[in-house]
Design an enzyme around this catalytic site. Structure first.
Site, PDB file in Angstrom:
ATOM      1  N   ASP A  41      -1.370  -0.961   6.351  1.00 57.90           N
ATOM      2  CA  ASP A  41      -1.265  -0.252   7.632  1.00 57.90           C
ATOM      3  C   ASP A  41      -2.590  -0.152   8.353  1.00 57.90           C
ATOM      4  O   ASP A  41      -2.637   0.325   9.487  1.00 57.90           O
ATOM      5  CB  ASP A  41      -0.718   1.168   7.406  1.00 57.90           C
ATOM      6  CG  ASP A  41      -1.747   2.073   6.736  1.00 57.90           C
ATOM      7  OD1 ASP A  41      -2.235   1.713   5.642  1.00 57.90           O
ATOM      8  OD2 ASP A  41      -2.062   3.132   7.306  1.00 57.90           O
ATOM      9  N   ASP A  60      -0.048   5.130   1.116  1.00 53.22           N
ATOM     10  CA  ASP A  60      -0.245   6.045   2.235  1.00 53.22           C
ATOM     11  C   ASP A  60      -0.298   5.276   3.547  1.00 53.22           C
ATOM     12  O   ASP A  60      -1.151   4.424   3.752  1.00 53.22           O
ATOM     13  CB  ASP A  60      -1.539   6.842   2.029  1.00 53.22           C
ATOM     14  CG  ASP A  60      -1.719   7.940   3.052  1.00 53.22           C
ATOM     15  OD1 ASP A  60      -0.714   8.409   3.607  1.00 53.22           O
ATOM     16  OD2 ASP A  60      -2.872   8.339   3.298  1.00 53.22           O
ATOM     17  N   ASP A  71       0.877  -1.168   0.000  1.00 57.00           N
ATOM     18  CA  ASP A  71       0.000   0.000   0.000  1.00 57.00           C
ATOM     19  C   ASP A  71       0.915   1.219   0.000  1.00 57.00           C
ATOM     20  O   ASP A  71       2.127   1.101   0.218  1.00 57.00           O
ATOM     21  CB  ASP A  71      -0.893  -0.030   1.246  1.00 57.00           C
ATOM     22  CG  ASP A  71      -1.808   1.184   1.347  1.00 57.00           C
ATOM     23  OD1 ASP A  71      -2.253   1.694   0.301  1.00 57.00           O
ATOM     24  OD2 ASP A  71      -2.044   1.632   2.480  1.00 57.00           O
TER      25      ASP A  71
END
Length: 298
Positions: A241, A68, A66
């Site tokens: 995240d 961000d 991923d």
């Protein structure tokens, strides 16, 4: 005024495998790329036969990041990191200002929608408002080389361990991808500046929110990535995240590790195969063993 933070070494801590636990070290309010605790993952003991299998033939064929919160800090923490840098290097813009430069939330929201990437943001801002004085340059830099030196010093770096892990994967012949829910134009600008143009061009697959109809937690972006990579979902490992990203990865039939941020640390990551504060001590060989053990146990 933002608090100055640096990268500080700390005693190793264990990664949490399979089920979430209260983090031993959580990012502080001023968490940024300047302040990061460095954990050492502790893997569960695997059977000797499993480890031998990893050495000869790994099931890890693709590593998918991923963006961000994984490659770069979330925009909120990214802004804090810039403010930490401005405070540490006493950046004053305009030069006659009494306090260090500070980008507030409202301004940064506008800035990030107009200019992608950390260095372009600073070049744009200083070009419009005047190049600053700082502890790096006592007078505003006037040459292109001095201005680039200042921007390099102030530049926010990718989260710890990301570039090394990317390079390890490419060096081992493992396919590398980035899948972000953000718009493609803004992600491209950020990635070119954060991971470098060569690494970006070397990605085997890059997908953004524009490329799929449904956003995460829908698994479409990861399903599409597997097809483009020509790799079965079970042989892909995703680095996320947040629980939304975890749901997208597992929904696509992929295993997922978590590198959490201060805003996601307390989410339920029970379906992740490992959980880390960052990737500082996460090695490719660790991930191969993790995925092997997961497939054997399933």
């Amino acid at each position: 005024m933002a608090t100055t933070s640096f990268l500080l070494p700390s005693p190793p801590h264990s990664a949490t495998l399979r089920r979430p636990a209260t983090p031993l070290v959580g990012p502080t309010h001023h968490s940024s790329s300047f302040l990061r605790r460095l954990p050492t993952p502790s893997l569960r003991k695997s059977r000797p036969t499993v480890v031998c299998a990893v050495a000869s033939s790994s099931p890890l064929h693709a590593l998918i990041f991923d963006c961000d919160g994984v490659i770069l800090e979330s925009e909120h923490l990214h802004r804090q990191a810039y403010n930490d840098a401005f405070a540490h290097f006493s950046v004053r813009c305009p030069p006659f200002s009494s306090d260090p430069l500070y980008w507030d939330v409202e301004f940064y929201d506008e800035l990030q929608n107009q200019v992608g990437g950390g260095k372009p943001k600073m070049r744009w801002y200083f070009g419009k408002n005047g190049w600053p004085i700082s502890s790096v340059f006592e007078t505003p830099p006037s040459t292109d080389s001095d201005r680039e030196n200042l921007v390099d010093v102030l530049q926010v770096e990718p989260r710890p361990g990301v570039l090394r892990l990317m390079d390890e994967a490419k060096g081992a012949g493992i396919k590398l991808a980035v899948c972000s829910a953000a718009t493609k134009s803004s992600v491209i600008l950020c990635l070119e500046n954060l991971i470098g143009l060569d690494r970006f061009k070397g990605l085997d697959c890059f997908l953004a929110g524009d490329d799929v109809k449904e956003k995460k937690p829908d698994p479409s972006i990861y399903i599409t990535a597997a097809k483009k990579l020509g790799v079965e979902s079970k042989n892909c490992l995703v680095v996320e995240d947040s629980v939304i990203g975890l749901q997208a990865a597992t929904g696509a039939g992929m295993s997922c590790i978590i590198t959490y941020t201060s805003s996601t640390a307390n989410q339920d990551f029970g379906n992740a195969i490992a959980k880390y504060p960052d990737l500082s001590d996460v090695r490719l060989e660790d991930l191969k063993i993790l995925l092997q053990n997961t497939l054997v146990a399933s």
